[in-house]
Motif scaffolding. Structure first.
Motif, PDB file in Angstrom:
ATOM      1  N   ASP A 101       1.073  -1.083   0.070  1.00  0.00           N
ATOM      2  CA  ASP A 101       0.034   0.148  -0.068  1.00  0.00           C
ATOM      3  C   ASP A 101       0.954   1.225  -0.143  1.00  0.00           C
ATOM      4  O   ASP A 101       0.419   2.255  -0.705  1.00  0.00           O
ATOM      5  CB  ASP A 101      -1.138   0.076   1.309  1.00  0.00           C
ATOM      6  N   TYR A 105       1.005   4.051  -2.820  1.00  0.00           N
ATOM      7  CA  TYR A 105       0.873   5.510  -2.486  1.00  0.00           C
ATOM      8  C   TYR A 105       1.751   6.570  -2.937  1.00  0.00           C
ATOM      9  O   TYR A 105       1.491   7.501  -3.567  1.00  0.00           O
ATOM     10  CB  TYR A 105       0.586   5.718  -1.161  1.00  0.00           C
ATOM     11  N   ASN A 109      -0.402   7.189  -6.415  1.00  0.00           N
ATOM     12  CA  ASN A 109      -1.453   8.047  -5.770  1.00  0.00           C
ATOM     13  C   ASN A 109      -1.126   9.473  -5.457  1.00  0.00           C
ATOM     14  O   ASN A 109      -1.801  10.509  -5.682  1.00  0.00           O
ATOM     15  CB  ASN A 109      -1.903   7.446  -4.032  1.00  0.00           C
ATOM     16  N   THR A 110       0.207   9.562  -4.782  1.00  0.00           N
ATOM     17  CA  THR A 110       0.674  11.008  -4.387  1.00  0.00           C
ATOM     18  C   THR A 110       0.857  11.953  -5.702  1.00  0.00           C
ATOM     19  O   THR A 110       0.384  12.948  -5.668  1.00  0.00           O
ATOM     20  CB  THR A 110       2.015  10.899  -3.404  1.00  0.00           C
TER      21      THR A 110
END
Length: 240
Positions: A101, A105, A109-110
């Motif tokens: 995860d 991220y 995601n970032t």
């Protein structure tokens, strides 16, 4: 794109490819804001004349910390360079879901969060750019790094899609695809590795020339093989 006079936000800018990219951009006259997690490395970058923001991009607070520190400053170039790997090989051990995860991220995601937040102010600049650093592994994965490869492939797809969305605006969208580079991320891996400063040089050159894709080093060969036979490229890369 002229580098001199630009303000650049560069994630993961305290070591490896990011550090070398920051140095080369600064040498060309840019104001470079770097991000990183390590307090000592951040201090060292500040002593070399860089602005530096401490942020852990493997969790939601990382992007929030960057954006809060930036405030309403204008940015000309956003370089999503920060990335991390994760052990995820069922042949070796049971993978850690939480570690996966964090990798997802940091690598996917970032960058998406930063782009979403900064596109409005980038579009206000006469000329701006988003540079997403993916990997040759975004083209064809290696068996030992499925999560890392998946994040880079995901960022590659995202990059291609937003490039189409932002066509006709002042914002260019560039993807840089490095090969295996001599960094902390690849420590312990054998084989030929590119020097981080040469990788950075090719990325900066790609920004200056406005290339949509910057295939660095041996990635040019991988792209050629993939164009001729995606199945062959996958077969070769999965062995690593």
């Amino acid at each position: 794109m002229e580098i001199s006079g630009r303000t650049v936000l560069l994630t993961g800018g305290t070591a490896g490819i990011g550090e070398q990219t920051a140095l080369q951009l600064k040498a060309k006259g840019a104001t470079v804001i770097v991000t990183g997690r390590n307090a000592e490395r951040l201090k060292a970058m500040r002593e070399r004349g860089f602005e530096a923001i401490q942020a852990d991009l493997s969790m939601p607070t990382g992007a929030e910390d960057i954006l809060r520190t930036l405030g309403d400053r204008s940015i000309d170039i956003l370089i999503n360079n920060a990335g991390q790997g994760v052990d995820h090989d069922f042949r070796e051990a049971q993978p850690d879901g939480d570690a996966a995860d964090h990798c997802i991220y940091a690598n996917l995601n970032t960058p998406i969060r930063l782009i979403a937040a900064l596109v409005p102010r980038l579009k206000q600049r006469p000329q701006a750019a988003i540079v997403n650093v993916t990997s040759g592994l975004a083209i064809a994965p290696r068996a030992g790094g499925p999560v890392y490869c998946a994040t880079k492939a995901g960022l590659r797809s995202y990059t291609q899609a937003i490039r189409a969305q932002l066509a006709g605006t002042s914002v260019s969208v560039i993807e840089a695809l490095p090969p295996v580079v001599e960094t902390a991320l690849t420590a312990g891996r054998g084989g030929k590795k590119m020097a981080a400063d040469e990788c950075a040089r090719q990325i900066v050159e790609g920004i200056e020339k406005g290339r949509a894709e910057v295939n660095v080093g041996l990635v040019k060969v991988l792209q050629a093989v993939h164009s001729a036979s995606p199945a062959l490229a996958r077969k070769v890369m999965l062995r690593f």
